[in-house]
Design an enzyme around this catalytic site. Sequence first.
Site, mmCIF file in Angstrom:
data_model
loop_
_atom_site.group_PDB
_atom_site.id
_atom_site.type_symbol
_atom_site.label_atom_id
_atom_site.label_comp_id
_atom_site.label_asym_id
_atom_site.label_seq_id
_atom_site.Cartn_x
_atom_site.Cartn_y
_atom_site.Cartn_z
ATOM 1 N N GLU A 2 2.552 -4.617 -16.459
ATOM 2 C CA GLU A 2 1.662 -5.768 -16.310
ATOM 3 C C GLU A 2 0.370 -5.564 -17.097
ATOM 4 O O GLU A 2 -0.184 -4.461 -17.115
ATOM 5 C CB GLU A 2 1.353 -5.992 -14.819
ATOM 6 C CG GLU A 2 0.455 -7.218 -14.587
ATOM 7 C CD GLU A 2 0.386 -7.651 -13.126
ATOM 8 O OE1 GLU A 2 1.187 -7.179 -12.294
ATOM 9 O OE2 GLU A 2 -0.495 -8.483 -12.831
ATOM 10 N N HIS A 57 -8.442 -13.076 -8.193
ATOM 11 C CA HIS A 57 -7.651 -14.283 -8.451
ATOM 12 C C HIS A 57 -8.272 -15.508 -7.781
ATOM 13 O O HIS A 57 -8.871 -15.398 -6.727
ATOM 14 C CB HIS A 57 -6.223 -14.107 -7.927
ATOM 15 C CG HIS A 57 -5.491 -12.956 -8.556
ATOM 16 N ND1 HIS A 57 -4.152 -12.733 -8.356
ATOM 17 C CD2 HIS A 57 -5.898 -11.964 -9.390
ATOM 18 C CE1 HIS A 57 -3.773 -11.662 -9.026
ATOM 19 N NE2 HIS A 57 -4.817 -11.170 -9.652
ATOM 20 N N HIS A 75 2.286 -14.137 -14.774
ATOM 21 C CA HIS A 75 1.605 -14.338 -13.492
ATOM 22 C C HIS A 75 0.545 -15.399 -13.722
ATOM 23 O O HIS A 75 -0.343 -15.211 -14.557
ATOM 24 C CB HIS A 75 0.913 -13.044 -13.030
ATOM 25 C CG HIS A 75 1.858 -12.046 -12.441
ATOM 26 N ND1 HIS A 75 1.485 -10.737 -12.202
ATOM 27 C CD2 HIS A 75 3.139 -12.174 -12.014
ATOM 28 C CE1 HIS A 75 2.520 -10.098 -11.663
ATOM 29 N NE2 HIS A 75 3.533 -10.947 -11.546
ATOM 30 N N HIS A 104 7.944 -6.639 -7.334
ATOM 31 C CA HIS A 104 6.651 -6.047 -7.710
ATOM 32 C C HIS A 104 6.512 -4.714 -6.990
ATOM 33 O O HIS A 104 6.654 -4.633 -5.783
ATOM 34 C CB HIS A 104 5.521 -7.008 -7.318
ATOM 35 C CG HIS A 104 4.200 -6.703 -7.952
ATOM 36 N ND1 HIS A 104 3.606 -5.458 -7.880
ATOM 37 C CD2 HIS A 104 3.348 -7.475 -8.687
ATOM 38 C CE1 HIS A 104 2.450 -5.489 -8.545
ATOM 39 N NE2 HIS A 104 2.270 -6.706 -9.048
ATOM 40 N N HIS A 144 -5.786 -11.515 -15.308
ATOM 41 C CA HIS A 144 -6.081 -10.186 -15.852
ATOM 42 C C HIS A 144 -6.469 -10.229 -17.329
ATOM 43 O O HIS A 144 -7.452 -9.614 -17.728
ATOM 44 C CB HIS A 144 -4.877 -9.256 -15.670
ATOM 45 C CG HIS A 144 -4.536 -8.985 -14.230
ATOM 46 N ND1 HIS A 144 -3.476 -8.201 -13.846
ATOM 47 C CD2 HIS A 144 -5.135 -9.399 -13.088
ATOM 48 C CE1 HIS A 144 -3.430 -8.161 -12.520
ATOM 49 N NE2 HIS A 144 -4.407 -8.880 -12.037
ATOM 50 N N GLU A 182 0.122 -16.030 -8.003
ATOM 51 C CA GLU A 182 -0.407 -15.001 -7.087
ATOM 52 C C GLU A 182 -1.809 -15.431 -6.679
ATOM 53 O O GLU A 182 -2.749 -14.634 -6.668
ATOM 54 C CB GLU A 182 -0.502 -13.646 -7.793
ATOM 55 C CG GLU A 182 0.791 -13.087 -8.326
ATOM 56 C CD GLU A 182 0.576 -11.819 -9.150
ATOM 57 O OE1 GLU A 182 -0.338 -11.795 -10.001
ATOM 58 O OE2 GLU A 182 1.321 -10.861 -8.929
ATOM 59 N N HIS A 184 2.015 -2.060 -12.111
ATOM 60 C CA HIS A 184 0.711 -1.847 -12.737
ATOM 61 C C HIS A 184 0.773 -0.466 -13.379
ATOM 62 O O HIS A 184 1.056 0.513 -12.679
ATOM 63 C CB HIS A 184 -0.401 -1.878 -11.681
ATOM 64 C CG HIS A 184 -0.572 -3.218 -11.026
ATOM 65 N ND1 HIS A 184 -1.539 -3.476 -10.098
ATOM 66 C CD2 HIS A 184 0.110 -4.387 -11.196
ATOM 67 C CE1 HIS A 184 -1.455 -4.742 -9.713
ATOM 68 N NE2 HIS A 184 -0.452 -5.305 -10.349
ATOM 69 N N ASP A 208 -0.486 -11.414 -17.000
ATOM 70 C CA ASP A 208 -1.205 -12.017 -15.882
ATOM 71 C C ASP A 208 -2.411 -12.759 -16.458
ATOM 72 O O ASP A 208 -3.270 -12.149 -17.103
ATOM 73 C CB ASP A 208 -1.641 -10.917 -14.906
ATOM 74 C CG ASP A 208 -2.279 -11.460 -13.647
ATOM 75 O OD1 ASP A 208 -3.235 -12.259 -13.762
ATOM 76 O OD2 ASP A 208 -1.846 -11.079 -12.540
ATOM 77 N N TYR A 222 1.071 -1.789 -5.425
ATOM 78 C CA TYR A 222 -0.003 -1.659 -6.420
ATOM 79 C C TYR A 222 -0.815 -0.378 -6.284
ATOM 80 O O TYR A 222 -1.672 -0.091 -7.114
ATOM 81 C CB TYR A 222 -0.903 -2.904 -6.444
ATOM 82 C CG TYR A 222 -1.381 -3.367 -5.090
ATOM 83 C CD1 TYR A 222 -2.359 -2.662 -4.400
ATOM 84 C CD2 TYR A 222 -0.852 -4.510 -4.503
ATOM 85 C CE1 TYR A 222 -2.791 -3.081 -3.161
ATOM 86 C CE2 TYR A 222 -1.277 -4.952 -3.261
ATOM 87 C CZ TYR A 222 -2.254 -4.219 -2.594
ATOM 88 O OH TYR A 222 -2.670 -4.639 -1.362
ATOM 89 N N ASP A 280 -10.865 -8.765 -11.893
ATOM 90 C CA ASP A 280 -9.592 -8.983 -11.203
ATOM 91 C C ASP A 280 -9.736 -9.606 -9.816
ATOM 92 O O ASP A 280 -9.364 -9.008 -8.820
ATOM 93 C CB ASP A 280 -8.788 -7.662 -11.121
ATOM 94 C CG ASP A 280 -7.366 -7.902 -10.627
ATOM 95 O OD1 ASP A 280 -6.969 -9.074 -10.471
ATOM 96 O OD2 ASP A 280 -6.655 -6.911 -10.393
ATOM 97 N N ARG A 284 0.818 -1.208 0.000
ATOM 98 C CA ARG A 284 0.000 0.000 0.000
ATOM 99 C C ARG A 284 0.855 1.263 0.000
ATOM 100 O O ARG A 284 0.374 2.350 0.273
ATOM 101 C CB ARG A 284 -0.956 -0.008 1.202
ATOM 102 C CG ARG A 284 -2.045 -1.022 0.986
ATOM 103 C CD ARG A 284 -3.095 -1.032 2.057
ATOM 104 N NE ARG A 284 -3.820 -2.294 1.950
ATOM 105 C CZ ARG A 284 -3.479 -3.401 2.597
ATOM 106 N NH1 ARG A 284 -2.460 -3.402 3.429
ATOM 107 N NH2 ARG A 284 -4.164 -4.498 2.437
HETATM 108 ZN ZN ZN Z 1 -4.679 -9.107 -10.146
HETATM 109 FE FE FE Z 2 -0.484 -10.022 -11.388
HETATM 110 FE FE FE Z 3 0.368 -7.237 -10.191
#
Ligand code: ZN
Ligand code: FE
Ligand code: FE
Length: 300
Positions: free
Chosen positions: A163, A247, A232, A88, A200, A277, A128, A197, A91, A245, A58
Amino acid sequence: MCVQRTTKQHYYIEIYSEEIKMLRIGCHLSSSKGYLAMGKEAVKIGANTFQFFTRNPRGGKAKPLNVADIESYLAFAAENGIKQILAHAPYTMNACAKDADLREFVYETMCDDLSRLEYFPNGMYNFHPGSHVKQGVEVGIDYIAQMLNRINEKQYKTTVLLETMAGKGTEVGRSFEELASIIEKVEDTSHLGVCLDTCHVFDAGYDIVNDLEGVLEQFDKVLGIERLKAIHLNDSKNELGSHKDRHEKIGEGQIGFSAFEKIVNHPKLRKLPFFLETPNELEGYAKEIETLRKCYHEPI
Ligand code: ZN
Ligand code: FE
Ligand code: FE
């Protein structure tokens, strides 16, 4: 003497054949205990790569660099066949935020992350692309490309990956074309790649279940398959084109196991590093890695 040599030779042959047969797979790991801890955790669950957040996902400050930990990790990685890992970015970072100060903050955060990653050979850094927050996708694309051009001035060794996104809200990167428009505006693309991904792209409307071949052809036509540097691996809780989105564990969602079997074995993808993920604890990841390794076979 003779027996010993034979044994040793046999051992080398085993390692060698393992190298070419080996699926490169890992999962997202917590970086709270440092790099060596992640490396050990990866090996414990049968992984030979892993992904981690560079700082609190975050946002927020990264911990001070622990060079001793990095050095012991690098020695451990070399001994255990971990050749490449994927960092990564948090996000919540939005490279195309409306507010100029926020965009500056993203730029500084990415520079800080990338300067830390200079310690790692073959480093990759996934982010992202951002959300254009109703400024329009064109404006979003411009801001993201501007930032990548500024980052390039620093000449970091790490490859930065855009991504593919599900297209939730005003997310940029919901289509291969949007990613291509960003890349076209970047002057030096030698350290720029794409991370695909599976959840995604499926949520974005690319039918990797019934037409993996067609989706990869489209990727190649629009972006060039050589841009693809990492995958991913996530199943999706929602249907094709849902733009949600969420997962799901491998084989338990709308994508289904047989699609993943085709993905890891596809001649254009099989040598790439794969990162799970999925909503799992370590034990669940270990099982997914084992299952995917079992279905990984020689190229036909
Ligand atoms: Zn995602
Ligand atoms: Fe991802
Ligand atoms: Fe990601």
